[in-house]
Design a protein around this motif. Structure first.
Motif, PDB file in Angstrom:
ATOM      1  N   GLN A  32     -22.390  34.549 -13.825  1.00 61.12           N
ATOM      2  CA  GLN A  32     -22.731  35.970 -13.793  1.00 61.12           C
ATOM      3  C   GLN A  32     -23.794  36.255 -12.739  1.00 61.12           C
ATOM      4  O   GLN A  32     -24.078  37.389 -12.431  1.00 61.12           O
ATOM      5  N   GLU A  33     -24.387  35.209 -12.209  1.00 57.77           N
ATOM      6  CA  GLU A  33     -25.478  35.359 -11.242  1.00 57.77           C
ATOM      7  C   GLU A  33     -24.995  36.133 -10.004  1.00 57.77           C
ATOM      8  O   GLU A  33     -23.971  35.795  -9.418  1.00 57.77           O
ATOM      9  N   VAL A  34     -25.716  37.182  -9.647  1.00 55.38           N
ATOM     10  CA  VAL A  34     -25.328  37.972  -8.472  1.00 55.38           C
ATOM     11  C   VAL A  34     -26.360  37.739  -7.381  1.00 55.38           C
ATOM     12  O   VAL A  34     -27.519  38.070  -7.539  1.00 55.38           O
ATOM     13  N   THR A  35     -25.941  37.121  -6.307  1.00 55.88           N
ATOM     14  CA  THR A  35     -26.908  36.898  -5.231  1.00 55.88           C
ATOM     15  C   THR A  35     -26.368  37.390  -3.902  1.00 55.88           C
ATOM     16  O   THR A  35     -27.084  37.427  -2.920  1.00 55.88           O
ATOM     17  N   LYS A  36     -25.114  37.767  -3.864  1.00 56.76           N
ATOM     18  CA  LYS A  36     -24.491  38.141  -2.606  1.00 56.76           C
ATOM     19  C   LYS A  36     -24.805  39.596  -2.280  1.00 56.76           C
ATOM     20  O   LYS A  36     -24.784  40.455  -3.146  1.00 56.76           O
ATOM     21  N   MET A  37     -25.061  39.860  -1.000  1.00 57.30           N
ATOM     22  CA  MET A  37     -25.286  41.240  -0.578  1.00 57.30           C
ATOM     23  C   MET A  37     -23.972  42.012  -0.658  1.00 57.30           C
ATOM     24  O   MET A  37     -22.972  41.601  -0.087  1.00 57.30           O
ATOM     25  N   LEU A  38     -23.987  43.107  -1.385  1.00 58.93           N
ATOM     26  CA  LEU A  38     -22.780  43.918  -1.533  1.00 58.93           C
ATOM     27  C   LEU A  38     -22.921  45.274  -0.851  1.00 58.93           C
ATOM     28  O   LEU A  38     -21.938  45.946  -0.596  1.00 58.93           O
ATOM     29  N   ALA A  39     -24.155  45.683  -0.587  1.00 62.23           N
ATOM     30  CA  ALA A  39     -24.378  47.001   0.013  1.00 62.23           C
ATOM     31  C   ALA A  39     -23.835  47.017   1.441  1.00 62.23           C
ATOM     32  O   ALA A  39     -24.091  46.095   2.212  1.00 62.23           O
ATOM     33  N   ARG A  40     -23.079  48.040   1.780  1.00 65.10           N
ATOM     34  CA  ARG A  40     -22.504  48.184   3.114  1.00 65.10           C
ATOM     35  C   ARG A  40     -22.612  49.629   3.552  1.00 65.10           C
ATOM     36  O   ARG A  40     -22.330  50.537   2.764  1.00 65.10           O
ATOM     37  N   VAL A  41     -22.964  49.826   4.813  1.00 61.00           N
ATOM     38  CA  VAL A  41     -22.960  51.187   5.349  1.00 61.00           C
ATOM     39  C   VAL A  41     -21.523  51.700   5.368  1.00 61.00           C
ATOM     40  O   VAL A  41     -20.614  50.984   5.793  1.00 61.00           O
ATOM     41  N   GLY A  42     -21.334  52.905   4.867  1.00 62.06           N
ATOM     42  CA  GLY A  42     -19.997  53.493   4.824  1.00 62.06           C
ATOM     43  C   GLY A  42     -19.281  53.230   3.513  1.00 62.06           C
ATOM     44  O   GLY A  42     -18.198  53.763   3.288  1.00 62.06           O
ATOM     45  N   LYS A  43     -19.868  52.381   2.668  1.00 61.77           N
ATOM     46  CA  LYS A  43     -19.270  52.093   1.358  1.00 61.77           C
ATOM     47  C   LYS A  43     -20.143  52.695   0.253  1.00 61.77           C
ATOM     48  O   LYS A  43     -21.328  52.974   0.464  1.00 61.77           O
ATOM     49  N   GLU A  44     -19.530  52.827  -0.928  1.00 62.01           N
ATOM     50  CA  GLU A  44     -20.264  53.403  -2.046  1.00 62.01           C
ATOM     51  C   GLU A  44     -21.477  52.535  -2.391  1.00 62.01           C
ATOM     52  O   GLU A  44     -21.404  51.301  -2.342  1.00 62.01           O
ATOM     53  N   ALA A  45     -22.570  53.187  -2.748  1.00 62.14           N
ATOM     54  CA  ALA A  45     -23.781  52.466  -3.149  1.00 62.14           C
ATOM     55  C   ALA A  45     -23.527  51.726  -4.459  1.00 62.14           C
ATOM     56  O   ALA A  45     -22.724  52.161  -5.279  1.00 62.14           O
ATOM     57  N   ILE A  46     -24.200  50.600  -4.637  1.00 60.69           N
ATOM     58  CA  ILE A  46     -24.087  49.842  -5.881  1.00 60.69           C
ATOM     59  C   ILE A  46     -25.065  50.458  -6.885  1.00 60.69           C
ATOM     60  O   ILE A  46     -26.257  50.565  -6.604  1.00 60.69           O
ATOM     61  N   ASP A  47     -24.540  50.842  -8.016  1.00 56.95           N
ATOM     62  CA  ASP A  47     -25.391  51.469  -9.025  1.00 56.95           C
ATOM     63  C   ASP A  47     -26.284  50.407  -9.688  1.00 56.95           C
ATOM     64  O   ASP A  47     -25.963  49.216  -9.689  1.00 56.95           O
ATOM     65  N   GLN A  60     -40.000  55.122 -17.587  1.00 58.54           N
ATOM     66  CA  GLN A  60     -38.665  55.647 -17.880  1.00 58.54           C
ATOM     67  C   GLN A  60     -37.609  54.783 -17.203  1.00 58.54           C
ATOM     68  O   GLN A  60     -37.811  54.346 -16.070  1.00 58.54           O
ATOM     69  N   PRO A  61     -36.474  54.546 -17.882  1.00 54.81           N
ATOM     70  CA  PRO A  61     -35.390  53.878 -17.162  1.00 54.81           C
ATOM     71  C   PRO A  61     -34.767  54.852 -16.170  1.00 54.81           C
ATOM     72  O   PRO A  61     -34.604  56.040 -16.478  1.00 54.81           O
ATOM     73  N   VAL A  62     -34.448  54.380 -14.991  1.00 55.91           N
ATOM     74  CA  VAL A  62     -33.854  55.214 -13.955  1.00 55.91           C
ATOM     75  C   VAL A  62     -32.567  54.545 -13.478  1.00 55.91           C
ATOM     76  O   VAL A  62     -32.554  53.354 -13.197  1.00 55.91           O
ATOM     77  N   LYS A  63     -31.499  55.325 -13.451  1.00 56.51           N
ATOM     78  CA  LYS A  63     -30.245  54.826 -12.890  1.00 56.51           C
ATOM     79  C   LYS A  63     -30.035  55.480 -11.540  1.00 56.51           C
ATOM     80  O   LYS A  63     -30.245  56.691 -11.404  1.00 56.51           O
ATOM     81  N   LEU A  64     -29.618  54.713 -10.568  1.00 54.26           N
ATOM     82  CA  LEU A  64     -29.389  55.298  -9.241  1.00 54.26           C
ATOM     83  C   LEU A  64     -28.380  56.443  -9.344  1.00 54.26           C
ATOM     84  O   LEU A  64     -28.542  57.489  -8.722  1.00 54.26           O
ATOM     85  N   SER A  65     -27.350  56.241 -10.169  1.00 61.07           N
ATOM     86  CA  SER A  65     -26.293  57.257 -10.264  1.00 61.07           C
ATOM     87  C   SER A  65     -26.765  58.533 -10.961  1.00 61.07           C
ATOM     88  O   SER A  65     -26.052  59.538 -10.953  1.00 61.07           O
ATOM     89  N   ASP A  66     -27.980  58.511 -11.567  1.00 57.74           N
ATOM     90  CA  ASP A  66     -28.545  59.759 -12.103  1.00 57.74           C
ATOM     91  C   ASP A  66     -28.687  60.797 -10.986  1.00 57.74           C
ATOM     92  O   ASP A  66     -28.755  61.997 -11.251  1.00 57.74           O
ATOM     93  N   TYR A  67     -28.816  60.311  -9.748  1.00 59.68           N
ATOM     94  CA  TYR A  67     -29.100  61.202  -8.616  1.00 59.68           C
ATOM     95  C   TYR A  67     -27.855  61.461  -7.757  1.00 59.68           C
ATOM     96  O   TYR A  67     -27.959  61.958  -6.649  1.00 59.68           O
TER      97      TYR A  67
END
Lengths: 84, 139
Positions: A32-47, A60-67
């Motif tokens: 389950q370990e996530v270490t790979k970069m997934l963020a890409r310009v032009g692609k959907e942001a990782i929530d 407060q907990p903040v979710k990126l997708s709240d915005y």
């Protein structure tokens, strides 16, 4: 979102990734370990969900997708009380 | 500066591997002395660097997130990223310029040449412009 009930340790969800496709029978489950970069310009942001300190509000907990629907600037930096 | 981002309806979020408790202390003991009222945006905690890792900014050796900055549009698409080594600080004026340019592009379908500032000439991509950029844009 309601303010957190405060404790010393509060797990957050961290990255919220799309569910993996089901594995074929007998396959070994990937870690389950996530270490790979997934963020890409032009692609959907990782929530993700993270706990935050907000002036005048508290913790407060903040979710990126709240915005979603707004322009967002997300800035990482190495550490509080450092020099730059 | 933050007011300018607010005026553009931009949400600013900061994130480091420090806990929310440390964020609060930093705000109270230092940031509020640099900036009246302290920083007005949410200060997020990325304990363990899991979020930084998927955004490509987590330094495993140091155990911290380095200076990465992402512009995300209203469709939740990443439009820009900039990653600096920790020793050099960012330029918020350039960030503001990029946000304005992306907002302009999104609203008009035009594109903005190098160093564009609001009010300056933009380009309208299409067959008629090929080989003729020099006629409309003189850097």
């Amino acid at each position: 979102m309601p303010e957190l009930k405060e404790g010393c340790v509060k797990p957050t969800r961290g990255p919220i990734l799309p569910a993996l496709p089901p594995l074929p029978a007998g396959a070994i489950s990937p870690t389950q370990e996530v270490t790979k970069m997934l963020a890409r310009v032009g692609k959907e942001a990782i929530d993700f969900e993270a706990t935050a300190f907000i002036e005048g509000v508290g913790f407060q907990p903040v979710k990126l997708s709240d915005y979603k629907g707004k322009w967002i600037v997300l800035c990482f930096y190495p550490g509080d009380f450092t020099f730059v | 500066m933050y007011d300018e981002f607010k005026a553009l309806d931009v949400v600013v979020l900061s994130m480091s591997t420090d806990s929310r408790f440390v964020h609060k202390m930093w705000q109270e003991h230092e940031l509020s002395k640099m900036l009246q009222g302290g920083v007005p945006f949410p200060m997020l905690s990325d304990g363990g660097g899991k979020i930084g890792a998927i955004y490509g900014v987590y330094d495993e050796a140091a155990g911290v997130d380095i200076r990465g900055r992402f512009i995300i549009d209203p469709d939740f698409v990443i439009r820009a990223m900039e990653v600096l080594a920790p020793e050099v600080g960012r330029n918020p004026k350039e960030l503001l310029r990029q946000v304005k340019a992306f907002q302009h592009v999104r609203a008009t379908g035009e594109v903005t040449p190098s160093g564009w500032e609001p009010g300056q000439v933009t380009l309208k991509p299409g067959p008629a412009l090929v080989g003729r950029v020099w006629e409309v844009w003189k850097p």
